[in-house]
Structures are given as structure tokens and as C-alpha cells.
Design an enzyme around this catalytic site. Sequence first.
Site, PDB file in Angstrom:
ATOM      1  CG  ASP A   1      -7.502  -5.338   2.472  1.00  0.00           C
ATOM      2  OD1 ASP A   1      -8.664  -5.423   2.884  1.00  0.00           O
ATOM      3  OD2 ASP A   1      -7.158  -4.586   1.539  1.00  0.00           O
TER       4      ASP A   1
ATOM      5  CE1 TYR B   1      -4.121  -1.902   0.796  1.00  0.00           C
ATOM      6  CE2 TYR B   1      -2.437  -3.387   1.635  1.00  0.00           C
ATOM      7  CZ  TYR B   1      -3.726  -3.168   1.210  1.00  0.00           C
ATOM      8  OH  TYR B   1      -4.620  -4.196   1.190  1.00  0.00           O
TER       9      TYR B   1
ATOM     10  CG  ASP C   1     -13.100  -8.048   3.303  1.00  0.00           C
ATOM     11  OD1 ASP C   1     -13.117  -7.406   4.380  1.00  0.00           O
ATOM     12  OD2 ASP C   1     -13.430  -7.556   2.215  1.00  0.00           O
TER      13      ASP C   1
ATOM     14  CE  LYS D   1       3.270 -17.878  -0.943  1.00  0.00           C
ATOM     15  NZ  LYS D   1       2.610 -19.178  -0.925  1.00  0.00           N
TER      16      LYS D   1
ATOM     17  CG  ASP E   1      -0.112 -20.593   0.647  1.00  0.00           C
ATOM     18  OD1 ASP E   1       0.385 -20.230   1.735  1.00  0.00           O
ATOM     19  OD2 ASP E   1       0.536 -21.218  -0.202  1.00  0.00           O
TER      20      ASP E   1
END
Length: 359
Positions: free
Chosen positions: A247, A144, A251, A191, A223
Site C-alpha cells: 500500500d 487489514y 503510493d 521486514k 525500509d
Amino acid sequence: MGVAKKILVIPGDGIGQEVTAWGQKVLSAIAENFKHEFTFEEGIMGHVAIEATGNPLPDETLEKARKSDAILFGAIGHAKYDNDPTLKVRPEQGLLKIRKELGLYANLRPIKLFDELLEASSIKPEILRGSDILFFRELTGDVYFGEKNRTADRNTASDLMIYHRYEVERIARKAYEAARTRRSKVCSVDKANVLEASRLWREVVQEVAKEYPDVETEHMFIDNAAMQLIKDPKRFDVVVTGNLFGDILTDEASQIAGSMGMLASASIGDSTGFYEPIHGSAHDIAGKGLANPLASILSAALMLDISFGLKMESQRVIKAVEATLRQGYRTMDIANKHTENALIMGTDAMGGKVLENLN
Ligand code: NAD
């Protein structure tokens, strides 16, 4: 003895306007019931602020934010910008800027399923029952805020994933502190098998973990975490992760709670806390009086707990929400085929029921 607090209310755009009014009413009712003195100011941000001043975060709003003890925010966003990525002045710039200016580096999202809503989730009740996760999403780093590039021929683009040691360290500490007040488990998601930024993340979390030998630490790849969250949500207590993975994961986790309309969040740093539902401005239902106000009401409950240390008052709000759901009342997003039509209601009726249950 009551406390005196200054609260800035920023309803923002779309359903933000409709639901934030209820978060504020609940705070007023708590102040009255518990003899606290909450004073409210209002500020503009997002599309409404661009229309009024040309700036998604006017200086006046930022000034008010700096002087307040906590902020109750709704949502920003308007279809006009979603459909035209070339527009230079955008509502989300207001949100990114206020987070940066207030030094808000950690976003906390509690995911706790109310038993009354077990049926509203798309996941099986036996997998969900008892799930209670607290996410810590880092807010100041990652893709971001890293450098963005597009080649001259416009055919290649890149976003730099960047993390600094201090950013990982401070959020990891917050996560470990919180775990101590819960089930003493931290799962750090990264990751690290592929990304250098993730290898730094993991290294720093491992160092911080040594200061908390009483807390169990687990490292998980994003993952796998995305899969485990749906397969066995009960295995998680506190989850700490970067901006991008956080993020997406939060959700996904909203499905555990049945609807985006149920989830509150807190953004914290070292001063003023910022409380908001996780949902956006929901153009599809804005202005129709259909939005679920519970996420805003639960954001107010988080504010009472985290910024003001008013745990009893916060619990009172959560209990009022629980009672409302137990009585069978539902907004459309959390109703299911078994819900009687007479109990399905809009924003104001639902907010009104919570207020009744508060008293
Ligand atoms: P959204 O969260 O606004 O809506 C997603 C879906 O969930 C929609 O179908 C909506 O009707 C439903 N929904 C969301 N909140 C609800 C509630 N309280 N009650 C009932 N149903 C609810 O996400 P989106 O559609 O991807 O984005 C819409 C706009 O919001 C965009 O402009 C986006 O940029 C913005 N946005 C803002 C924020 C924020 O302010 N923090 C977050 C996400 C999206």
C-alpha cells in the site's frame, strides 16, 4: 474474429464518476475499431450506494460483478467518513468486500514513466528515465484482516499482522510468472528482521523461487526498499510484497510516474479481474471537471491485456495516451511551469484527445 465480453462499470464516488466514463468510452472505441462486442452494465458501490441503499456494496452490484468478465471501477470515498472514524457503515467496506467475494488476492500496479512526463516528477529525470516496475501487492492478509483490539480503557490498540503460507505462495507464483515475461528479476519486500509474519513470507518466497531458477531473486527490507525506490528505481523489475508495505510503496512509486492521476491497477484472483486507478475520490477536485482521466483509461488498457488477452488493443490504448502527451496536452496534475496554458485541459477535453488518437 472479435471477442464478446461483459464488463461491469462501477464509477463509485467523487472523481470516480468523472474519470470512469472515459475508461468506458475508450473500451467502446476499441470494441468498434477491432470488431469486438463489449456489453456494459453499471453498478453502484461506496458512498453513493450507502445513500441509495444503506449498503456500500448492494447484493445487486455483487451479482452483476460475478456475472461479468471484468470490472472497471473508479474510486470510493467521501469527506464525511474521513472526518468521522466512528461511522460504522463506510464506503471502503464495499471495496474490501468485493475484493474478498471475488477472491482477488493480487493487486498489480505497473509503474512506467512516459518519457513525455519526465519533467512532471519530483525526482530527477536522469534517475527516472527507463524506470519500469511491476508491483504485486498481496490483498487478502496482513493487518487489514487480522484481529483488531482496543482495551476497555480505550488507551491501547492492536492490529494483528497475519499471513498464511498459501497466500504468500500464490502471489509469489504470479510475480515469478510475470517476471519471466519481463526482465526476469523479482524483489520480495518484507521486514523479516523484526516480524514473524515477514519471516514466513521470506521462507515461502525462497521456496517458490526454487521453481524459477531462470529468475533472479532479491529480498529487501521495507525500509531499504522505500529508500532504493527513490534513489535508483531502475534497479527494480517485479516487486512482490504484503498488503501494508505494498500500500505504502506503491503510493511512493506513484511519484515516479509523476502523478496519482497516471497510475492504473489490476486486482486479480482466479476469476473476474477488477481494474481501477490507484487514486481515490479526490474530494478537493471532485465535480470540477479537473481530474486526470488517464489512470482510468490505462486501467482499461490493463483489462484488455490481462483479462481478455488482447495485447494489441491494449498497446493501441497506451500509444494513444503517449501520443496525447507528446502533443503537449496535460491535465493540471501533470502540467509544469513550462506547459503552455492553452494545452492545460480538464477531464473531458483530455479524454477526448485520447479518443481522437485512438482512431
Ligand atoms: P486521493 O487519491 O483521492 O487524492 C490525493 C491527491 O491526489 C489529491 O490532491 C487529489 O486531488 C489528487 N488526485 C488524485 N487523483 C487525481 C486525478 N485523477 N487527477 C488529478 N489529481 C488527482 O486520496 P485522498 O485525498 O487521500 O483520499 C480521498 C478519498 O478517497 C478518501 O475518502 C479516501 O478514503 C478515498 N480513497 C479511495 C481509494 C479507492 O477507492 N481505491 C483509494 C484511496 C483513497
